[in-house]
Design a protein around this motif. Structure first.
Motif, PDB file in Angstrom:
ATOM      1  N   GLU A   1       0.827  -1.203   0.000  1.00 34.89           N
ATOM      2  CA  GLU A   1       0.000   0.000   0.000  1.00 34.89           C
ATOM      3  C   GLU A   1       0.869   1.264   0.000  1.00 34.89           C
ATOM      4  O   GLU A   1       0.589   2.226  -0.726  1.00 34.89           O
ATOM      5  N   CYS A   2       1.918   1.262   0.786  1.00 31.78           N
ATOM      6  CA  CYS A   2       2.818   2.420   0.835  1.00 31.78           C
ATOM      7  C   CYS A   2       3.490   2.657  -0.515  1.00 31.78           C
ATOM      8  O   CYS A   2       3.648   3.811  -0.947  1.00 31.78           O
ATOM      9  N   ILE A   3       3.897   1.576  -1.160  1.00 34.15           N
ATOM     10  CA  ILE A   3       4.570   1.695  -2.458  1.00 34.15           C
ATOM     11  C   ILE A   3       3.599   2.162  -3.532  1.00 34.15           C
ATOM     12  O   ILE A   3       3.953   2.987  -4.396  1.00 34.15           O
ATOM     13  N   GLU A   4       2.376   1.679  -3.495  1.00 33.73           N
ATOM     14  CA  GLU A   4       1.366   2.139  -4.452  1.00 33.73           C
ATOM     15  C   GLU A   4       1.112   3.634  -4.281  1.00 33.73           C
ATOM     16  O   GLU A   4       1.005   4.379  -5.265  1.00 33.73           O
ATOM     17  N   ASN A   5       1.011   4.088  -3.032  1.00 34.74           N
ATOM     18  CA  ASN A   5       0.818   5.518  -2.782  1.00 34.74           C
ATOM     19  C   ASN A   5       1.963   6.334  -3.379  1.00 34.74           C
ATOM     20  O   ASN A   5       1.741   7.387  -3.986  1.00 34.74           O
ATOM     21  N   ALA A   6       3.182   5.846  -3.189  1.00 31.60           N
ATOM     22  CA  ALA A   6       4.353   6.549  -3.717  1.00 31.60           C
ATOM     23  C   ALA A   6       4.325   6.578  -5.246  1.00 31.60           C
ATOM     24  O   ALA A   6       4.670   7.602  -5.864  1.00 31.60           O
ATOM     25  N   ALA A   7       3.923   5.479  -5.870  1.00 27.72           N
ATOM     26  CA  ALA A   7       3.874   5.411  -7.336  1.00 27.72           C
ATOM     27  C   ALA A   7       2.842   6.376  -7.898  1.00 27.72           C
ATOM     28  O   ALA A   7       3.082   7.043  -8.914  1.00 27.72           O
ATOM     29  N   TYR A   8       1.684   6.478  -7.239  1.00 27.75           N
ATOM     30  CA  TYR A   8       0.656   7.413  -7.704  1.00 27.75           C
ATOM     31  C   TYR A   8       1.095   8.859  -7.541  1.00 27.75           C
ATOM     32  O   TYR A   8       0.698   9.728  -8.315  1.00 27.75           O
ATOM     33  N   ARG A   9       1.927   9.140  -6.549  1.00 33.47           N
ATOM     34  CA  ARG A   9       2.435  10.502  -6.368  1.00 33.47           C
ATOM     35  C   ARG A   9       3.564  10.793  -7.362  1.00 33.47           C
ATOM     36  O   ARG A   9       3.688  11.907  -7.859  1.00 33.47           O
ATOM     37  N   LEU A  10       4.391   9.781  -7.652  1.00 33.22           N
ATOM     38  CA  LEU A  10       5.501   9.979  -8.589  1.00 33.22           C
ATOM     39  C   LEU A  10       4.994  10.252  -9.995  1.00 33.22           C
ATOM     40  O   LEU A  10       5.520  11.127 -10.691  1.00 33.22           O
ATOM     41  N   THR A  11       3.968   9.496 -10.430  1.00 29.49           N
ATOM     42  CA  THR A  11       3.443   9.666 -11.784  1.00 29.49           C
ATOM     43  C   THR A  11       2.121  10.433 -11.727  1.00 29.49           C
ATOM     44  O   THR A  11       2.104  11.650 -11.768  1.00 29.49           O
ATOM     45  N   SER A  12       1.025   9.717 -11.571  1.00 30.96           N
ATOM     46  CA  SER A  12      -0.287  10.364 -11.558  1.00 30.96           C
ATOM     47  C   SER A  12      -1.324   9.404 -10.973  1.00 30.96           C
ATOM     48  O   SER A  12      -1.202   8.180 -11.161  1.00 30.96           O
ATOM     49  N   PRO A  13      -2.348   9.928 -10.285  1.00 34.12           N
ATOM     50  CA  PRO A  13      -3.451   9.056  -9.873  1.00 34.12           C
ATOM     51  C   PRO A  13      -4.021   8.331 -11.089  1.00 34.12           C
ATOM     52  O   PRO A  13      -4.218   8.929 -12.148  1.00 34.12           O
ATOM     53  N   GLY A  14      -4.220   7.041 -10.930  1.00 38.56           N
ATOM     54  CA  GLY A  14      -4.742   6.229 -12.029  1.00 38.56           C
ATOM     55  C   GLY A  14      -3.671   5.591 -12.872  1.00 38.56           C
ATOM     56  O   GLY A  14      -3.956   4.642 -13.621  1.00 38.56           O
TER      57      GLY A  14
END
Length: 427
Positions: free
Chosen positions: A256-269
């Motif tokens: 979950e933490c890594i997914e949050n970071a990925a959405y912030r690095l690129t874009s929601p969705g």
């Protein structure tokens, strides 16, 4: 060997400095053997992680554009999760540095009204603006995220009573800096980090425990992911890049933490699904593969430096006999002249820009002038031979890196020579 002694002489090392270096090296053989044993274990651990993820030739090709279906990128992240024993990992060239990786991990997992707690004292200088300790555009403070700090006790131990008192209903994330930064404290061992995490989780299991792992990877046989860290964060131009990664950072941890970071690095969705790896994958894979032995070279250099500086009566952290938990060696000179002379020696030992003379300057992100010595193949790479320090009391310098021990050794001899020539020390 007379030929070796002669080339040292040609490189500016006089007889007295050379003899002292040889004497100290001969006394460190047993210590160096123990470092080699840790490197052997970690080398096999990385190899096992790569084989488990089925790294193939196709993983080295890279992608452009959106980077959809980038098999190499996705496999590399699986390898990192395997190495750090976490559920997932985000390893990208789009993460520009260690500070960016830490900022990304914080900003993606905190929301307005949350509070972040540092139970190990002041964080590294560049994080002060990320958090908002020093005002800066885009800081956590601007988004209504508050900060709390508990200093270490005078003996370097955790102030458990104050930590417990500081945890409240707003506390969402605890940040634990493994290395010393520009503070004259001991680096935290993974075992001690695990004890702190267990204490925090016993109070509030839902608190995210993030470890700034910069400079610590592969120094021990275990990593923070092995002792309960929810996120482990670092830079690829430090230990895990093995001197080959030209850019990048990583966050390994709970899915979950890594997914949050990925959405912030690129874009929601979009998250981890996009982000082309371009041409960096061979250096990322090979750098990680080489990292355990490169780190062992840097560790030997740090131990050698500690023993050399102790010989002249300077305060060093860690000392020449202590166990090591990162690659950084702090030396307190007590004067600006000592810091500058040491850094000039390190710069003069570099394979790149050896003719450049480093000077203190107003570096962005710091509250005082900083001097940095680094003639590196990758700009700013601190797994390569480098040294730096703030020009303020107690006038300490922080030495790290060395892709090979012979180079790290030469760097220290050159620093000692410069200290001698500048009359900071006498032999």
């Amino acid at each position: 060997m007379s030929e070796t002694k002669e080339i040292y002489k040609n490189l500016g090392i006089d007889e007295d400095v050379y003899r002292l270096g040889e004497t100290i090296c001969s006394n460190l053989k047993e210590r160096f053997d123990s470092i080699d044993k840790i490197a052997e274990y970690n080398q096999l651990k990385v190899l096992q992680a790569m084989q488990k993820a089925k790294v193939s030739e196709a993983c080295l090709y890279g992608t452009t554009g959106y980077g959809y279906n980038d098999i190499g990128r996705d496999t590399l992240e699986e390898v990192y999760a395997n190495v750090f024993h976490t559920e997932a990992a985000l390893v990208r060239p789009q993460i520009t540095c260690g500070t960016h990786a830490l900022a990304l991990a914080l900003m993606s997992n905190l929301r307005p009204g949350d509070e972040v707690l540092s139970p190990v004292g002041k964080p590294y200088d560049t994080l002060e603006e990320v958090i908002g300790i020093r005002p800066s555009k885009g800081s956590l403070a601007e988004y209504g995220i508050t900060y709390s700090q508990v200093d270490l006790l005078s003996d370097g131990s955790f102030d458990y009573d104050k930590i417990k008192a500081s945890i409240n209903e707003k506390t969402k994330l605890v940040t634990i800096q493994r290395s010393k930064g520009y503070e004259p404290r001991k680096t935290l061992s993974v075992e001690r980090i695990g004890q702190l995490i267990a204490f925090i989780k016993d109070i509030r299991p839902d608190i995210i425990c993030m470890v700034d792992n910069c400079y610590g990877e592969f120094v021990e046989t275990i990593e923070p992911g092995d002792v309960g860290a929810d996120m482990v964060v670092g830079s690829l131009i430090k230990n895990p890049g093995g001197g080959l990664a030209p850019i990048g950072g990583y966050i390994a941890g709970k899915k979950e933490c890594i997914e949050n970071a990925a959405y912030r690095l690129t874009s929601p969705g979009l998250g981890k699904e996009v982000g082309a790896s371009l041409g960096v994958l061979p250096s990322f894979f090979q750098g990680l593969f080489l990292a355990p032995t490169v780190v062992s070279s840097a560790l030997k250099g740090a131990v050698f430096a500690a023993n050399m500086m102790e010989h002249f009566g300077f305060s060093v952290i860690p000392d020449g006999k202590e166990s090591r938990h990162d690659i950084i060696q702090a030396v307190t000179f007590g004067s600006k002249e000592g810091v500058v002379a040491f850094c000039k020696g390190i710069q003069a030992a570099a394979p790149v820009d050896s003719f450049v003379v480093p000077e203190p300057w107003d570096m962005p992100g710091y509250d005082s002038q900083v001097i940095m010595a680094a003639g590196a193949f990758v700009s700013g790479s601190s797994i390569e031979l480098s040294a730096d320090g703030p020009i303020k009391p107690p006038y300490a310098v922080y030495f790290q890196g060395g892709l090979t021990f012979p180079h790290a050794k030469f760097g220290i001899l050159k620093a000692v020579q410069e200290l001698k020539n500048s009359k900071v020390i006498r032999l």
